[in-house]
Enzyme design. Structure first.
Site, PDB file in Angstrom:
ATOM      1  CG  HIS A   1     -89.702  -8.638  21.250  1.00 41.57           C
ATOM      2  ND1 HIS A   1     -89.742  -7.464  21.358  1.00 41.57           N
ATOM      3  CD2 HIS A   1     -89.484  -9.123  22.664  1.00 41.57           C
ATOM      4  CE1 HIS A   1     -89.852  -7.003  22.573  1.00 41.57           C
ATOM      5  NE2 HIS A   1     -89.590  -8.062  23.400  1.00 41.57           N
TER       6      HIS A   1
ATOM      7  N   GLY B   1     -90.667  -9.935  29.302  1.00 43.06           N
ATOM      8  CA  GLY B   1     -89.753  -9.025  29.619  1.00 43.06           C
ATOM      9  C   GLY B   1     -88.472  -9.465  30.210  1.00 43.06           C
TER      10      GLY B   1
ATOM     11  CE1 TYR C   1    -121.903   2.089  42.092  1.00 35.69           C
ATOM     12  CE2 TYR C   1    -123.428   1.535  43.416  1.00 35.69           C
ATOM     13  CZ  TYR C   1    -122.482   2.485  43.167  1.00 35.69           C
ATOM     14  OH  TYR C   1    -122.594   3.570  43.726  1.00 35.69           O
TER      15      TYR C   1
ATOM     16  NE  ARG D   1    -114.481  12.367  38.985  1.00 36.42           N
ATOM     17  CZ  ARG D   1    -114.193  11.185  38.526  1.00 36.42           C
ATOM     18  NH1 ARG D   1    -114.260  10.665  37.317  1.00 36.42           N
ATOM     19  NH2 ARG D   1    -113.065  10.500  39.354  1.00 36.42           N
TER      20      ARG D   1
ATOM     21  CG  MET E   1     -81.945 -14.261  30.726  1.00 37.26           C
ATOM     22  SD  MET E   1     -80.992 -15.425  31.415  1.00 37.26           S
ATOM     23  CE  MET E   1     -81.509 -16.856  30.516  1.00 37.26           C
TER      24      MET E   1
ATOM     25  CD  GLU F   1    -114.392  11.595  47.892  1.00 30.67           C
ATOM     26  OE1 GLU F   1    -113.648  11.144  46.729  1.00 30.67           O
ATOM     27  OE2 GLU F   1    -115.275  12.545  47.888  1.00 30.67           O
TER      28      GLU F   1
ATOM     29  NE  ARG G   1    -117.959  14.741  42.890  1.00 28.80           N
ATOM     30  CZ  ARG G   1    -116.875  14.136  42.659  1.00 28.80           C
ATOM     31  NH1 ARG G   1    -116.383  13.363  43.425  1.00 28.80           N
ATOM     32  NH2 ARG G   1    -116.150  14.666  41.663  1.00 28.80           N
TER      33      ARG G   1
ATOM     34  N   GLY H   1    -114.837   6.245  46.993  1.00 28.24           N
ATOM     35  CA  GLY H   1    -113.889   7.205  46.086  1.00 28.24           C
ATOM     36  C   GLY H   1    -112.507   6.817  46.266  1.00 28.24           C
ATOM     37  CB  THR H   2    -110.503   3.827  45.458  1.00 20.52           C
ATOM     38  OG1 THR H   2    -111.308   3.745  44.241  1.00 20.52           O
ATOM     39  CG2 THR H   2    -111.325   2.800  46.219  1.00 20.52           C
ATOM     40  CG  ASN H   3    -109.825   8.044  41.789  1.00 21.68           C
ATOM     41  OD1 ASN H   3    -109.271   6.872  41.709  1.00 21.68           O
ATOM     42  ND2 ASN H   3    -110.720   8.668  41.141  1.00 21.68           N
ATOM     43  CG  ASP H   4    -109.961  12.520  46.391  1.00 22.74           C
ATOM     44  OD1 ASP H   4    -109.311  13.198  46.660  1.00 22.74           O
ATOM     45  OD2 ASP H   4    -111.045  12.851  46.143  1.00 22.74           O
TER      46      ASP H   4
ATOM     47  NE  ARG I   1     -86.175 -21.754  25.801  1.00 26.28           N
ATOM     48  CZ  ARG I   1     -86.713 -22.147  24.948  1.00 26.28           C
ATOM     49  NH1 ARG I   1     -87.106 -23.367  24.423  1.00 26.28           N
ATOM     50  NH2 ARG I   1     -87.393 -21.206  24.091  1.00 26.28           N
TER      51      ARG I   1
ATOM     52  CE  LYS J   1     -89.929 -21.402  28.002  1.00 23.66           C
ATOM     53  NZ  LYS J   1     -88.761 -20.131  28.190  1.00 23.66           N
TER      54      LYS J   1
ATOM     55  NE  ARG K   1     -95.151 -19.215  24.872  1.00 17.71           N
ATOM     56  CZ  ARG K   1     -94.374 -18.304  24.956  1.00 17.71           C
ATOM     57  NH1 ARG K   1     -93.762 -18.098  26.219  1.00 17.71           N
ATOM     58  NH2 ARG K   1     -93.928 -17.678  23.830  1.00 17.71           N
TER      59      ARG K   1
ATOM     60  CB  CYS L   1    -117.477   6.123  41.674  1.00 18.64           C
ATOM     61  SG  CYS L   1    -117.229   7.068  43.003  1.00 18.64           S
TER      62      CYS L   1
ATOM     63  CB  SER M   1    -120.191   5.607  45.926  1.00 17.96           C
ATOM     64  OG  SER M   1    -119.126   5.417  44.835  1.00 17.96           O
TER      65      SER M   1
HETATM   66  C1  PEP Z   1    -112.555   9.418  43.879  1.00 15.37           C
HETATM   67  O1  PEP Z   1    -112.145  10.206  44.597  1.00 15.37           O
HETATM   68  O2  PEP Z   1    -112.206   8.353  43.841  1.00 15.37           O
HETATM   69  C2  PEP Z   1    -113.407  10.178  43.006  1.00 15.37           C
HETATM   70  C3  PEP Z   1    -114.179   9.287  42.353  1.00 15.37           C
HETATM   71  O3  PEP Z   1    -113.661  11.419  43.142  1.00 15.37           O
HETATM   72  P1  PEP Z   1    -112.748  12.366  42.331  1.00 15.37           P
HETATM   73  O4  PEP Z   1    -111.744  11.696  41.346  1.00 15.37           O
HETATM   74  O5  PEP Z   1    -113.439  13.281  41.444  1.00 15.37           O
HETATM   75  O6  PEP Z   1    -112.108  13.076  43.327  1.00 15.37           O
HETATM   76 MG    MG Z   2    -112.878  12.265  45.207  1.00 14.21          MG
END
Ligand code: PEP
Ligand code: MG
Length: 875
Positions: A455, A102, A851, A561, A104, A745, A617, A766-769, A93, A23, A337, A831, A764
């Site tokens: 809003h 979100g 990828y 999976r 003020m 992972e 996998r 496995g960023t979840n684990d 403001r 602003k 804006r 993945c 690959s």
């Molecule tokens: C992970 O761990 O990122 C993954 C892709 O495998 P899963 O979610 O099946 O454990």
């Molecule tokens: Mg996993």
């Protein structure tokens, strides 16, 4: 040199956004362009950071600079703060780098007190107006700065209106308003135990502090988390001389967009109210007029307004969202804006601007917020179900999309019922920023008051949530938790359906259907595909998911999976049988029953994918997801396996794990039971060879071994895979190539990635684990305590949604580097769920992955994010 904490508008420019906030930078730019802007100054975002560093105090130095700027403003305006004859009044403001609804609200009319209001009344010759301004200020200051609930003031006003028999605020006389002021001040004293602050400088400093404080209110923290805005940015504060839209019928105030923010159509679009102050339009207290009506009401102002609007759009080469006020026939711009817009509008505007020669294809790609594409993929109503639906009302189509759910009247109950698994529709008189979490939880939002720039409308559009606003025919009975509309009474928990594109409100739960995309979307995606270097694959476990993802532009499957292929129907029973087998004979027999399913699915997937790469996998079933708990399931298994119920239960008990996520899953299963890997390899290879022979696609299977932490572990499983694959090739007379790779992972795999790459042909992530194990946060349980981490500002975002680049990202980066030292051309992908998150996609581009792979609906988001990353960071 001493730090400069405060900038007059004329000292700044558009490229000082980081310091002055959006602003502030735009007000400076407009000042430089010579536009009619009420003058003022900006306290910088750095001053906000300093405020926090000083333990929530504004330093003497900053206060001094604010006072200096105020002096200049007084001279410019020929008015003095707190003056008894001609007082200077200002608005205060917030204004962060990125616009943040979100935060003020605005405070208007600051500088009024018991004395100045008399001076103001004299100067304007309009006591009614002066008292109205003062009562608004007391209300806003008390609410926004002192946090006394607005509703308490509204109650006072309503009571006085009722006692006077007035319908509108504008019906109150100067004397009535004096009475309102007296009661407001009494209310303030009861609430705060002190008098309403009379000293304008103290009012100003308190207001500045309140803006800084608002940077860290829960709504702002939530908004930042949803929108990837770092907490370290801080907000600026803009102090601007007041102009008044509530001075009578030649005054007014409004909000307008240079193009339609819902559709993108190239036409001026907006609303205004005659004789009103800014908050009246935004809060939707009165329903405003379309901006084009201004041409009839005040033609000169309209002409000038249009000239400036066009000039601003040309200057910024983008659709502008502008606030303006007309004071006694004189037009002022209060801000501009780049306007927020729906995803369809974003695509339309970007394509139009390219066609108009105003921006390049690259700029068009950079303009579209990748996450917003989600909206395009949102459902509409099933035509037949809709035809049978009963319309009970229609109001403003504030944010497109179709939504059906149960009605709830407060943000908290909407959130709670959403968390309990219900689809909910939030119904409110009007929404305010406190409602943000409830709005997020809702499938759709319906409001009684408010225009297209209210809003509810603005926020819902930003979120991609269907919203119908301004439905004034609704009567809400708060006590009975019900509303009536079109002769129907809808109670809390009843279903209604909303069409945010037509504004229609339907009774009941109308079926919704998948979105379809084309036109501008294809054009933008085509441009994005030209610029990106990252490939985009999808996580798909079924042929239907794979087909859907291909439609969205997936270039392969990055994660299939295989345990997910057994979730449904009789299949879950078969995999349970395998898991519960006590002998290798029983296990092999169970596996033999699984093979036809698995091979059939693989064949169907290979056929759908037509030779595009597919990473399969191998089984990774965390046992708590698969071991039966229902009596009927256990009984069926026992019957099928020729065992007693007790025996099956005993096996289930013996399989119980304290930490199943770190238990007997992933490659550990294949290490203990190599026959599983054998079965899966056979299914993959036979399927691939048969599809290649039958359909002629060139297939190179990619077999991925999960949860590896050690080279020898991988080698053990890989040996089984290679031996079986070679056997199948021999049996089938095929020379098919295939690759065996692994997931990274487990932190140990990242640490030893150079060794692991000796066996793995691809990685690959496995960023979840990897996130779970790096943080030591259970994927299944972290939701329960992460909220406390956000509120206490320990973490700013959910590490399971947005990759923690500092920690987990370091492991990813290191594993890439180490992997490449062993195998320079190693193929690298991601993945985990993060693969569809734009900030993570950018990170993946920067570390040089080949990828990203994400769920089918996020494929377009990843394609666009990959293009934006490539344009921002050429490699
Ligand atoms: C992970 O761990 O990122 C993954 C892709 O495998 P899963 O979610 O099946 O454990
Ligand atoms: Mg996993």
């Amino acid at each position: 040199m001493a730090t400069k904490w405060v900038y007059l508008f004329k000292e700044g420019s558009a490229d000082m956004r980081n310091l002055l906030g959006g602003k502030g930078a735009n007000l400076a730019e407009m000042t430089n362009l010579g536009l009619p802007i009420p003058q003022g100054f900006t306290v910088t975002t750095e001053a906000c950071t300093d405020y926090y560093n000083q333990g929530k105090k504004i330093s003497e130095e900053i206060q001094g600079q604010i006072m200096d700027a105020l002096k200049v403003l007084e001279t410019q305006q020929g008015k003095t703060f707190g003056d008894t004859e001609n007082p200077l009044l200002v608005s205060v403001r917030s204004g962060a780098r990125a616009s943040m609804p979100g935060m003020m609200d605005t405070i208007l009319n600051l500088g009024l007190n018991d004395v100045a209001v008399e001076g103001f009344a004299k100067k304007t010759g309009n006591p009614r107006f002066a008292y109205d301004s003062y009562r608004r200020f007391i209300q806003m200051f008390s609410d926004v700065v002192m946090e006394i609930p607005k509703s308490k003031f509204e109650r006072v006003l309503d009571e006085i209106k009722e006692s006077k028999g007035c319908e509108f605020d504008t019906d109150l006389t100067a004397e009535d308003l004096k009475n309102v002021i007296a009661q407001y001040k009494a209310l303030y004293k009861t609430e705060k135990g002190s008098d309403f602050p009379q000293e304008p400088v103290a009012q100003l400093m308190e207001a500045v502090k309140a803006v800084f404080r608002s940077w860290d209110n829960p709504r702002a923290i939530y908004y930042r988390r949803m929108n990837d805005i770092p907490g370290s940015w801080g907000t600026a504060v803009n102090v601007q001389a007041m102009v008044f839209g509530n001075m009578g019928d030649t005054s007014g105030t409004g909000v307008a967009f240079t193009r339609n923010p819902s559709t993108g159509e190239a036409e001026i679009y907006g609303e205004y109210l005659i004789n009103a102050q800014g908050e009246d339009v935004v809060a939707g207290i009165r329903t405003p007029q379309p901006i084009t009506k201004l041409e009839e009401d005040l033609p000169e102002c309209y002409k000038q307004f249009m000239e400036i609007a066009n000039k601003l759009e040309d200057h910024y080469s983008d659709m502008q969202d502008m606030e303006f006020t007309i004071e006694d026939g004189k037009l002022f711009f209060l801000q501009t804006r780049n306007g927020k817009r729906t995803a369809p509008a974003a695509l339309q505007i970007a394509c139009d601007l390219v066609d108009e020669g105003k921006i390049t294809e690259e700029e068009a790609v950079l303009r579209i917020e990748a996450k917003a594409l989600d909206q395009l993929l949102h459902p509409g109503f099933d035509i037949e179900a809709l035809a049978a639906g009963k319309v009970i009302g229609q109001a403003l189509p504030a944010s497109p999309g179709a939504a059906a759910g149960r009605v709830y009247f407060t943000a908290d109950s909407a959130k709670a019922h959403h968390e309990a698994g219900e689809r909910v529709i939030l119904v409110r008189l009007e929404t305010s920023p406190e409602d943000i979490e409830g709005m997020h939880a809702a499938e759709g939002i319906l409001t009684v008051r408010g225009g297209m720039t209210s809003h509810a409308a603005v926020v819902a559009r930003g979120m991609g949530t269907a919203c119908v606003s301004g439905c004034s025919e609704i009567t809400i009975d708060e006590a009975a938790k019900a509303f009536t509309l079109g002769g129907e009474t809808v109670k809390e928990g009843d279903y209604i359906s909303l069409d945010g594109s037509s504004g229609k409100i339907y009774l009941g739960d109308i079926k919704t259907v998948e979105a379809s995309i084309s036109g501008n979307f294809d054009r933008i995606m085509h441009w994005a595909d030209k610029f990106r270097t990252l490939k985009v694959r999808t996580n798909a476990d079924t042929p239907a998911d794979a087909a859907n993802a291909l439609k969205f532009g997936a270039e392969g499957i990055g994660l299939c999976r295989t345990e997910h292929m057994f979730f449904e129907g009789e299949r879950i029973h078969k995999i349970r049988k395998m898991i519960l087998s006590n002998t290798s004979e029983a296990r092999e027999a169970a596996l033999n029953e699984l093979i036809p399913y698995q091979k059939g699915d693989f064949k169907a997937i290979y056929e759908v994918m037509e030779g595009n790469p597919v990473t399969i996998r191998f089984l990774d079933p965390p046992l708590h997801e698969f071991v039966p708990t229902e009596e009927a399931d256990i009984k069926a298994l026992a019957d099928d396996m020729g065992l007693t119920v007790e025996a099956v239960k005993a096996t289930c008990n013996s399989l119980h794990e304290f930490n199943p996520m770190m238990g007997h899953r992933g490659c550990r299963l294949a290490v203990t039971y190599p026959e599983i890997a054998k079965m899966q390899t056979r299914a993959v290879m036979e399927a691939a060879i048969e599809v290649e022979q039958e359909k002629g696609f060139k297939i190179v299977p990619e077999i991925m071994i999960p949860l590896v932490g050690e080279k020898r572990e991988l080698k053990f499983v890989k040996d089984v895979v290679v031996e079986t694959a070679e056997l199948v090739k021999q049996e089938k007379g095929s020379d098919m190539q295939y690759h065996v790779g692994t997931m990274i992972e487990i932190p140990r795999a990242a640490l030893l990635a150079d060794e692991i790459a000796e066996e793995a042909e691809f990685f690959s992530f496995g960023t979840n684990d990897l996130t779970q194990m790096t943080f030591g946060f259970s994927r299944d349980d972290a939701g329960k305590f992460l909220d406390a981490y956000y509120t206490n500002k320990i973490y700013e975002s959910d590490p399971f949604a947005r990759l923690d680049q500092e920690g987990v990202g370091q492991l990813v980066k290191m594993a890439c580097e180490k992997g490449r030292t062993t195998r320079p051309d190693i193929k690298l992908g991601i993945c985990g769920e993060h693969g569809g998150d734009p900030s993570t996609v950018e990170f993946c581009h920067k570390v040089g992955l080949s990828y990203v792979s994400c769920s089918p609906f996020r494929v377009p988001i990843a394609r666009l994010a990959a293009a934006q990353a490539a344009l921002r960071h050429p490699r």
